[in-house]
Design an enzyme around this catalytic site. Structure first.
Site, PDB file in Angstrom:
ATOM      1  CB  CYS A   1      -0.927  -0.043   1.189  1.00 24.27           C
ATOM      2  SG  CYS A   1      -1.858   1.535   1.585  1.00 24.27           S
ATOM      3  CD  GLU A   2       0.061   5.000  -4.158  1.00 21.11           C
ATOM      4  OE1 GLU A   2      -0.733   6.074  -4.442  1.00 21.11           O
ATOM      5  OE2 GLU A   2       0.608   4.697  -5.040  1.00 21.11           O
ATOM      6  CG  HIS A   3      -2.410   5.581   0.665  1.00 17.14           C
ATOM      7  ND1 HIS A   3      -3.481   5.090   0.340  1.00 17.14           N
ATOM      8  CD2 HIS A   3      -2.021   6.459  -0.474  1.00 17.14           C
ATOM      9  CE1 HIS A   3      -4.094   5.319  -0.911  1.00 17.14           C
ATOM     10  NE2 HIS A   3      -3.263   6.352  -1.424  1.00 17.14           N
ATOM     11  CG  HIS A   4      -1.064   3.457   5.688  1.00 19.58           C
ATOM     12  ND1 HIS A   4      -2.264   3.565   5.233  1.00 19.58           N
ATOM     13  CD2 HIS A   4      -1.413   4.441   6.876  1.00 19.58           C
ATOM     14  CE1 HIS A   4      -3.089   4.437   5.427  1.00 19.58           C
ATOM     15  NE2 HIS A   4      -2.593   5.067   6.627  1.00 19.58           N
TER      16      HIS A   4
ATOM     17  CD  GLN B   1      -8.190  -4.393  -3.966  1.00 24.24           C
ATOM     18  OE1 GLN B   1      -7.898  -4.413  -2.716  1.00 24.24           O
ATOM     19  NE2 GLN B   1      -9.151  -4.877  -4.557  1.00 24.24           N
TER      20      GLN B   1
ATOM     21  CG  HIS C   1      -6.208  -3.227   1.506  1.00 24.28           C
ATOM     22  ND1 HIS C   1      -5.325  -2.179   0.657  1.00 24.28           N
ATOM     23  CD2 HIS C   1      -7.056  -3.852   0.658  1.00 24.28           C
ATOM     24  CE1 HIS C   1      -5.830  -2.521  -0.709  1.00 24.28           C
ATOM     25  NE2 HIS C   1      -6.794  -3.215  -0.571  1.00 24.28           N
TER      26      HIS C   1
ATOM     27  CB  CYS D   1      -3.371   0.188   5.642  1.00 21.46           C
ATOM     28  SG  CYS D   1      -4.609  -0.117   4.356  1.00 21.46           S
TER      29      CYS D   1
END
Length: 232
Positions: free
Chosen positions: A124-127, A165, A193, A195
């Site tokens: 996941c590129e956010h976390h 995703q 996920h 996250c």
């Protein structure tokens, strides 16, 4: 028509990015610097030059959470973590042309071809935590078919990047469209996920489902329904 215009724009962006990468003089230098026994087995051309920077970053992170980076259990953790991240993101160095390796064949087959439940792991590129799941892919050939293992390799290439995703789903669909110009493509991804599991709402059993339908899979309800029924 909207599907063709959208696909054409995405394909132009992909080709433009590949051209920029190919004409970058740093790429040639990176290729020359790879040695047989170097870290090139991590599938990244820039491994040797980047690892030391990443190790220092991981060491700083470990110390920032209050740990002693010099104690026995953590002494080599920055190196191990850097190598692991290089592997997790090896998809940045891979190209569709190399993966396909000319495994496109003329074949007069006009029924849906499906490869389902392809397992994948992504970040996941956010976390920067994993999301894992399975991909089901179907396409309607238009006088050409692709080697079945290449479909799984396309999934691997795009999943081994920092991702969301939704984008991953579309990238796989567009890549298959580029490869064999089928009459239609359908991609469905179901994933868990971390996250959402390890932090935030902490819902252990939640699943995220995304889909991308192109061509006949979008325009013809019967084709779409057949695909969705077959991947259940």
């Amino acid at each position: 028509m909207a599907y063709r215009a959208q696909t054409h724009n995405i394909e132009e962006n992909i080709h433009r990015n590949l051209k920029i990468q190919d004409t970058n003089p740093n790429n040639d230098k990176a290729k020359e610097s790879i040695k047989p026994n170097s870290l090139s087995n991590l599938y990244r051309k820039d491994s040797d030059s980047q690892l030391s920077i990443m190790e220092e970053a991981y060491k700083s992170l470990i110390e920032s959470v209050g740990e002693d980076s010099s104690r026995e259990g953590l002494k080599k953790t920055p190196e191990r973590a850097a190598k692991a991240l290089m592997f997790f993101t090896k998809g940045y160095e891979e190209k569709i042309e190399d993966l396909l390796n000319n495994a496109i064949f003329d074949e007069d087959h006009d029924e849906i071809v499906i490869v389902k439940d392809i397992e994948f792991f992504s970040m996941c590129e956010h976390h920067l935590v994993p999301f894992v799941g399975k991909v089901s892919i179907g396409y309607l050939p238009n006088k050409r078919v692709i080697g079945l293992s290449k479909i799984a390799r396309i999934v691997e290439m795009f999943s081994r990047r920092l991702q969301v995703q939704e984008r991953l789903t579309k990238q796989i669909a567009v890549a298959l469209t580029e490869a064999v110009a089928p009459a239609g493509v359908g991609v469905v991804i179901e994933a868990s996920h971390m996250c959402m599991v390890m932090r935030g709402v902490q819902k252990l059993n939640s699943q995220t489902v995304t889909s991308c339908m192109l061509g006949y899979f979008r325009e013809d309800p019967k084709t779409r329904e057949e695909f969705l029924a077959l991947i259940k």
